[in-house]
Design a protein around this motif. Sequence first.
Motif, PDB file in Angstrom:
ATOM      1  N   GLY A   1       0.797  -1.217   0.000  1.00 13.71           N
ATOM      2  CA  GLY A   1       0.000   0.000   0.000  1.00 13.71           C
ATOM      3  C   GLY A   1       0.831   1.268   0.000  1.00 13.71           C
ATOM      4  N   HIS A   2       2.035   1.189   0.535  1.00 15.26           N
ATOM      5  CA  HIS A   2       2.951   2.328   0.525  1.00 15.26           C
ATOM      6  C   HIS A   2       3.770   2.396  -0.764  1.00 15.26           C
ATOM      7  N   GLY A   3       3.485   1.510  -1.704  1.00 15.84           N
ATOM      8  CA  GLY A   3       4.185   1.551  -2.975  1.00 15.84           C
ATOM      9  C   GLY A   3       5.498   0.798  -3.002  1.00 15.84           C
ATOM     10  N   MET A   4       5.766   0.002  -1.975  1.00 11.94           N
ATOM     11  CA  MET A   4       7.007  -0.772  -1.949  1.00 11.94           C
ATOM     12  C   MET A   4       6.798  -2.131  -2.600  1.00 11.94           C
ATOM     13  N   ARG A   5       7.744  -2.532  -3.436  1.00 19.95           N
ATOM     14  CA  ARG A   5       7.732  -3.870  -4.011  1.00 19.95           C
ATOM     15  C   ARG A   5       8.399  -4.814  -3.017  1.00 19.95           C
ATOM     16  N   ILE A   6       8.035  -6.096  -3.073  1.00 20.97           N
ATOM     17  CA  ILE A   6       8.385  -7.018  -1.992  1.00 20.97           C
ATOM     18  C   ILE A   6       9.097  -8.255  -2.502  1.00 20.97           C
ATOM     19  N   LEU A   7      10.235  -8.551  -1.882  1.00 18.87           N
ATOM     20  CA  LEU A   7      10.846  -9.874  -1.950  1.00 18.87           C
ATOM     21  C   LEU A   7      10.352 -10.624  -0.729  1.00 18.87           C
ATOM     22  N   LEU A   8       9.568 -11.672  -0.937  1.00 19.48           N
ATOM     23  CA  LEU A   8       8.985 -12.429   0.175  1.00 19.48           C
ATOM     24  C   LEU A   8       9.846 -13.646   0.462  1.00 19.48           C
ATOM     25  N   GLU A   9      10.507 -13.628   1.622  1.00 16.92           N
ATOM     26  CA  GLU A   9      11.333 -14.762   2.041  1.00 16.92           C
ATOM     27  C   GLU A   9      10.473 -15.737   2.835  1.00 16.92           C
ATOM     28  N   ILE A  10      10.647 -17.035   2.572  1.00 18.30           N
ATOM     29  CA  ILE A  10       9.871 -18.082   3.230  1.00 18.30           C
ATOM     30  C   ILE A  10      10.805 -18.845   4.165  1.00 18.30           C
ATOM     31  N   PRO A  11      10.815 -18.556   5.467  1.00 22.15           N
ATOM     32  CA  PRO A  11      11.697 -19.285   6.378  1.00 22.15           C
ATOM     33  C   PRO A  11      11.328 -20.767   6.420  1.00 22.15           C
ATOM     34  N   LEU A  12      12.297 -21.628   6.179  1.00 22.86           N
ATOM     35  CA  LEU A  12      12.016 -23.061   6.098  1.00 22.86           C
ATOM     36  C   LEU A  12      12.098 -23.753   7.460  1.00 22.86           C
ATOM     37  N   GLY A  13      12.274 -22.970   8.520  1.00 20.49           N
ATOM     38  CA  GLY A  13      12.173 -23.513   9.864  1.00 20.49           C
ATOM     39  C   GLY A  13      10.792 -23.341  10.454  1.00 20.49           C
ATOM     40  N   THR A  14       9.809 -22.995   9.627  1.00 15.81           N
ATOM     41  CA  THR A  14       8.433 -22.770  10.081  1.00 15.81           C
ATOM     42  C   THR A  14       7.786 -24.096  10.487  1.00 15.81           C
ATOM     43  N   PRO A  15       7.257 -24.218  11.724  1.00 17.15           N
ATOM     44  CA  PRO A  15       6.699 -25.495  12.182  1.00 17.15           C
ATOM     45  C   PRO A  15       5.607 -26.060  11.286  1.00 17.15           C
ATOM     46  N   ALA A  16       4.823 -25.196  10.638  1.00 20.37           N
ATOM     47  CA  ALA A  16       3.723 -25.666   9.790  1.00 20.37           C
ATOM     48  C   ALA A  16       4.204 -26.507   8.621  1.00 20.37           C
ATOM     49  N   PHE A  17       5.491 -26.462   8.303  1.00 16.32           N
ATOM     50  CA  PHE A  17       6.028 -27.205   7.169  1.00 16.32           C
ATOM     51  C   PHE A  17       6.508 -28.609   7.560  1.00 16.32           C
ATOM     52  N   TYR A  18       6.337 -28.999   8.825  1.00 17.76           N
ATOM     53  CA  TYR A  18       6.854 -30.277   9.316  1.00 17.76           C
ATOM     54  C   TYR A  18       5.765 -31.061  10.025  1.00 17.76           C
ATOM     55  N   ARG A  19       5.917 -32.382  10.032  1.00  6.24           N
ATOM     56  CA  ARG A  19       4.984 -33.213  10.783  1.00  6.24           C
ATOM     57  C   ARG A  19       5.119 -32.921  12.272  1.00  6.24           C
ATOM     58  N   PRO A  20       4.039 -33.077  13.043  1.00  4.82           N
ATOM     59  CA  PRO A  20       4.051 -32.654  14.452  1.00  4.82           C
ATOM     60  C   PRO A  20       5.139 -33.287  15.310  1.00  4.82           C
ATOM     61  N   LYS A  21       5.509 -34.532  15.067  1.00  3.33           N
ATOM     62  CA  LYS A  21       6.452 -35.209  15.956  1.00  3.33           C
ATOM     63  C   LYS A  21       7.910 -35.132  15.492  1.00  3.33           C
ATOM     64  N   VAL A  22       8.172 -34.357  14.441  1.00  4.22           N
ATOM     65  CA  VAL A  22       9.547 -34.211  13.967  1.00  4.22           C
ATOM     66  C   VAL A  22      10.344 -33.403  14.990  1.00  4.22           C
ATOM     67  N   THR A  23      11.541 -33.868  15.314  1.00  2.49           N
ATOM     68  CA  THR A  23      12.387 -33.181  16.290  1.00  2.49           C
ATOM     69  C   THR A  23      13.371 -32.239  15.592  1.00  2.49           C
ATOM     70  N   LYS A  24      13.887 -31.313  16.359  1.00  9.26           N
ATOM     71  CA  LYS A  24      14.854 -30.353  15.837  1.00  9.26           C
ATOM     72  C   LYS A  24      16.278 -30.749  16.219  1.00  9.26           C
ATOM     73  N   ARG A  25      17.224 -30.332  15.400  1.00 11.26           N
ATOM     74  CA  ARG A  25      18.630 -30.483  15.766  1.00 11.26           C
ATOM     75  C   ARG A  25      18.944 -29.459  16.861  1.00 11.26           C
ATOM     76  N   PRO A  26      19.601 -29.882  17.944  1.00 10.17           N
ATOM     77  CA  PRO A  26      19.863 -28.952  19.049  1.00 10.17           C
ATOM     78  C   PRO A  26      20.907 -27.897  18.689  1.00 10.17           C
ATOM     79  N   GLY A  27      20.712 -26.710  19.248  1.00 12.13           N
ATOM     80  CA  GLY A  27      21.675 -25.623  19.064  1.00 12.13           C
ATOM     81  C   GLY A  27      22.571 -25.421  20.267  1.00 12.13           C
ATOM     82  N   HIS A  28      22.368 -26.216  21.329  1.00 13.07           N
ATOM     83  CA  HIS A  28      23.202 -26.216  22.533  1.00 13.07           C
ATOM     84  C   HIS A  28      23.318 -24.830  23.168  1.00 13.07           C
TER      85      HIS A  28
END
Length: 325
Positions: A38-65
């Motif tokens: 609405g402000h006239g800005m064009r957009i590059l839309l980045e899709i973060p692939l760590g989004t929980p909705a993209f994974y099955r519910p019981k999938v675990t994450k790699r720890p970051g310690h």
Amino acid sequence: DARQRLLADMAANGVRLIRLSLTAPFPNSLDAVRVASGHGMRILLEIPLGTPAFYRPKVTKRPGHGRVWDMYRLSDIDLDAFRTAFAAALHDIDRQGIVLAAIQPGNELNWAGYNGDLHVYPDAHRRTARTVTELRNPSAFAAGLDRYVEIVRVIREELSMTRANRGAQIITAGAADTPIEVADARAMERVDAHAFIAMLRARGIDRHIDAYGIHVYPGTTVAPIVRRRHIDAMLASCAAPGQGIPCWITEWGLANASPSCPLEDDERARTVREVRQGLEEEIASRRVGNAFYFDWDSRTPYSVWRCGELTPSGRAAIAPSPAPE
């Protein structure tokens, strides 16, 4: 309200192309897209692939310690779940008649911070992999890249079913500009940006994309010739149209760690103008499509909105490019 004020400030100060992320909760992200458009800005839309909705519910994450966030493994992403969630957001944008400049699936997938297929060691300060074959689990990293090419294919298919966004470009995840010394200090695996792009290319990603994403942080305190060599090295995988796939620099930045208000920023501004001159040459040659300065107003030394106003380096970073001859 804060989101609307920030986007209004950006537009009022001359920003015309902005990188936004589709993060959860999606309605807030989609509102930011609407307001920016609405402000006239064009957009590059980045899709973060760590989004929980993209994974099955019981999938675990790699720890970051405790040194970095726990992260989903790219190789575990559920393509059907990704398509469902992404398509819903894309077609919402399309119904509003918002035209995206580009879509970028993922961010810095050659760095353990954003790719759970790369290892984070329990203790910091140790030698990390120098090559893909030295990774803790190279087959998992390769499987994640196979899945990534499928993600890009899904995005292209969904774009083809839109009315306003058939022409949106697809940019690969920005390859991190992470020195090996930083990887060792934090004990987080990384893969060289050009090796990462070469592995994607070998999997046929060029059939689905318009540009490779690259991040460039050339350093504020080094000599100009060192900065230029650094930029040239990071752009080694980019080619002018007709000779291969060009790049979009989806992050570049220079640091000013001063906490003062008003900010003394003239030296950084001079360096920004110097870097901009080199980037303009790459854009004029069509080797680079766009370059996004990082970042606007976060609490990092790279931010350009300080003390309630745009800094001299910010004005230099977003000044309009010269008209083509």
